[in-house]
Design an enzyme around this catalytic site. Structure first.
Site, mmCIF file in Angstrom:
data_model
loop_
_atom_site.group_PDB
_atom_site.id
_atom_site.type_symbol
_atom_site.label_atom_id
_atom_site.label_comp_id
_atom_site.label_asym_id
_atom_site.label_seq_id
_atom_site.Cartn_x
_atom_site.Cartn_y
_atom_site.Cartn_z
ATOM 1 N N LYS A 62 0.846 -1.215 0.000
ATOM 2 C CA LYS A 62 0.000 0.000 0.000
ATOM 3 C C LYS A 62 0.870 1.249 0.000
ATOM 4 O O LYS A 62 0.637 2.186 -0.744
ATOM 5 C CB LYS A 62 -0.891 0.059 1.262
ATOM 6 C CG LYS A 62 -1.897 -1.047 1.400
ATOM 7 C CD LYS A 62 -2.790 -0.832 2.605
ATOM 8 C CE LYS A 62 -2.093 -0.946 3.952
ATOM 9 N NZ LYS A 62 -1.621 -2.283 4.311
ATOM 10 N N ARG A 139 -9.405 1.224 9.005
ATOM 11 C CA ARG A 139 -9.030 -0.167 9.225
ATOM 12 C C ARG A 139 -10.114 -0.933 9.973
ATOM 13 O O ARG A 139 -9.980 -2.137 10.182
ATOM 14 C CB ARG A 139 -7.777 -0.172 10.089
ATOM 15 C CG ARG A 139 -6.596 -0.882 9.474
ATOM 16 C CD ARG A 139 -5.511 -0.780 10.516
ATOM 17 N NE ARG A 139 -4.350 -1.525 10.205
ATOM 18 C CZ ARG A 139 -3.295 -1.027 9.582
ATOM 19 N NH1 ARG A 139 -3.305 0.206 9.142
ATOM 20 N NH2 ARG A 139 -2.235 -1.769 9.408
ATOM 21 N N ARG A 173 11.153 -6.894 4.450
ATOM 22 C CA ARG A 173 11.078 -5.430 4.396
ATOM 23 C C ARG A 173 12.219 -4.793 5.184
ATOM 24 O O ARG A 173 12.513 -5.190 6.304
ATOM 25 C CB ARG A 173 9.724 -5.021 4.990
ATOM 26 C CG ARG A 173 9.382 -3.583 4.879
ATOM 27 C CD ARG A 173 7.912 -3.362 4.754
ATOM 28 N NE ARG A 173 7.125 -3.842 5.878
ATOM 29 C CZ ARG A 173 5.794 -3.735 5.926
ATOM 30 N NH1 ARG A 173 5.138 -3.187 4.917
ATOM 31 N NH2 ARG A 173 5.125 -4.172 6.960
ATOM 32 N N ARG A 217 11.404 -3.097 10.800
ATOM 33 C CA ARG A 217 10.336 -2.671 11.721
ATOM 34 C C ARG A 217 10.183 -3.691 12.842
ATOM 35 O O ARG A 217 10.219 -4.898 12.582
ATOM 36 C CB ARG A 217 9.017 -2.582 10.946
ATOM 37 C CG ARG A 217 8.723 -1.209 10.403
ATOM 38 C CD ARG A 217 7.548 -1.208 9.481
ATOM 39 N NE ARG A 217 6.325 -1.763 10.040
ATOM 40 C CZ ARG A 217 5.143 -1.683 9.437
ATOM 41 N NH1 ARG A 217 5.025 -1.069 8.279
ATOM 42 N NH2 ARG A 217 4.068 -2.204 9.987
ATOM 43 N N ARG A 228 -0.971 -9.733 12.753
ATOM 44 C CA ARG A 228 -1.514 -8.589 11.991
ATOM 45 C C ARG A 228 -2.405 -9.080 10.853
ATOM 46 O O ARG A 228 -3.437 -8.477 10.550
ATOM 47 C CB ARG A 228 -0.368 -7.726 11.457
ATOM 48 C CG ARG A 228 0.181 -6.801 12.539
ATOM 49 C CD ARG A 228 1.609 -6.349 12.269
ATOM 50 N NE ARG A 228 1.790 -5.712 10.995
ATOM 51 C CZ ARG A 228 2.948 -5.723 10.313
ATOM 52 N NH1 ARG A 228 4.014 -6.327 10.811
ATOM 53 N NH2 ARG A 228 3.043 -5.114 9.165
HETATM 54 P P1 ADP Z 1 0.713 -2.765 8.101
HETATM 55 O O1 ADP Z 1 2.015 -3.066 7.441
HETATM 56 O O2 ADP Z 1 0.284 -3.842 9.079
HETATM 57 O O3 ADP Z 1 -0.361 -2.388 7.134
HETATM 58 P P2 ADP Z 1 0.906 -0.060 9.202
HETATM 59 O O4 ADP Z 1 2.251 0.510 8.959
HETATM 60 O O5 ADP Z 1 -0.210 0.462 8.378
HETATM 61 O O6 ADP Z 1 1.050 -1.631 9.116
HETATM 62 O O7 ADP Z 1 0.517 0.138 10.734
HETATM 63 C C1 ADP Z 1 1.369 -0.256 11.783
HETATM 64 C C2 ADP Z 1 0.570 -0.349 13.063
HETATM 65 O O8 ADP Z 1 0.030 0.936 13.391
HETATM 66 C C3 ADP Z 1 -0.621 -1.288 13.006
HETATM 67 O O9 ADP Z 1 -0.290 -2.643 13.252
HETATM 68 C C4 ADP Z 1 -1.507 -0.709 14.117
HETATM 69 O O10 ADP Z 1 -1.031 -1.064 15.405
HETATM 70 C C5 ADP Z 1 -1.272 0.793 13.958
HETATM 71 N N1 ADP Z 1 -2.268 1.403 13.048
HETATM 72 C C6 ADP Z 1 -2.029 1.997 11.856
HETATM 73 N N2 ADP Z 1 -3.163 2.452 11.301
HETATM 74 C C7 ADP Z 1 -4.151 2.159 12.169
HETATM 75 C C8 ADP Z 1 -5.561 2.367 12.177
HETATM 76 N N3 ADP Z 1 -6.183 2.987 11.162
HETATM 77 N N4 ADP Z 1 -6.268 1.931 13.248
HETATM 78 C C9 ADP Z 1 -5.672 1.321 14.284
HETATM 79 N N5 ADP Z 1 -4.351 1.076 14.339
HETATM 80 C C10 ADP Z 1 -3.588 1.488 13.298
#
Ligand code: ADP
Length: 282
Positions: A62, A139, A173, A217, A228
């Protein structure tokens, strides 16, 4: 953008439904057409706002595709995961709490995430930003409902890859701790099973000056990635249905790595990389 920011604030701080319902409509005739046709019309985007959402499982890419599109269209790419990580590294009052949640692969509360997003939108507003490509938000269906209450979303792109590829991509990653760019050291060559397709992706290796500065990360370990993915299926897949029922969802099965996928994504969006920024195939 000002109204969106203010309404996000009231949504986060108030349970009163009345606070949600003064919606700002930023839709253009083209966006309306988009909704009614539930496909991508060939439009000239000059003068319209892009309010797009990118959905997809952890590791699908994404951030990669949203940031490329943001550069092409001249709209900000706003990733809530980045906002969470910035807050984490700032050692502010929230950081301890966030660290625990993120390192368990869990979702941060709607209130915290909407506050972080509102602050980011406010900052953009002062810089004269318009439109956005949201990545990682909404989300949950609740977040999608709040977003609907405060503004109109023109298009939701749902990026898709098989689950075994997602795990390998997350584990491969790497991020340059200096320039912040994302790379991937995994070579993916997965044979399709039970009707799924073969997927090959070359690694996306860093340039020599980033090699010694690569970090991983803290939530990209096998156990946390699996959690996740489980949480995505439970909480975020219903968001796909939410937008599908509104005719806004564009499904996009990634055919491979960036060289194969990027031109196909542009084609699906009717965008042309060779034109000026803000210009799409008419
Ligand atoms: P991913 O690679 O899992 O898509 P992100 O970088 O988007 O990860 O997000 C990392 C973390 O930040 C998530 O696992 C969550 O803990 C938190 N997070 C990000 N966006 C949201 C959201 N919209 N609602 C709740 N938690 C979020």
């Amino acid at each position: 953008m000002a109204a969106v920011t203010r309404l996000f604030r009231s949504s986060a701080s108030s349970s009163s439904a009345a606070a949600y319902f003064t919606r700002r409509s930023l839709t253009t005739a083209a966006a309306t057409e988009l909704r009614s046709q539930s496909c991508i019309p060939r439009i000239d985007p000059k003068g319209r706002n892009f309010q797009w959402v990118f959905l997809g499982c952890p590791g699908v890419g994404k951030g990669t595709y949203a940031s490329r599109l943001s550069a092409l269209l001249g709209v900000p790419h706003i990733a809530t995961g980045d906002l969470v990580r910035e807050e984490l590294s700032s050692s502010g009052p929230l950081s301890k709490q966030l660290e625990e949640i993120v390192n368990q692969g869990k979702l941060v509360s709607d209130e915290i995430i909407i506050n972080l997003l509102s602050k980011r939108l406010e900052m953009g507003e002062t810089k004269g930003e318009s439109g956005f490509i949201l990545d990682g938000f909404p989300r949950t269906v609740r977040q999608a409902e709040i977003l609907t209450e405060v503004t109109d979303i023109d298009l939701v792109v749902n990026l898709k890859l098989p689950e075994n590829v997602l795990l390998e991509k997350c584990l491969g990653r790497r991020i340059c701790s200096q320039c912040g760019k994302n790379f991937n050291v995994a070579t993916i060559d997965v044979k399709g099973e039970n009707g799924t397709r073969d997927i090959s992706m070359a690694p996306l290796l860093p340039p020599p000056n980033c090699v010694s500065k690569l970090i991983t990360r803290s939530d990209d370990t096998e156990t946390i990635v699996k959690e996740r993915l489980r949480i995505y299926n439970e909480k975020s897949q219903p968001v796909e249905d939410f937008y599908r029922s509104q005719g806004k969802l564009m499904e996009f099965d990634l055919p491979g790595g960036i060289p194969e996928s990027w031109p196909k994504l542009l084609e699906a969006l009717n965008l042309d990389e060779n034109e000026d920024k803000q210009s799409a195939a008419a």
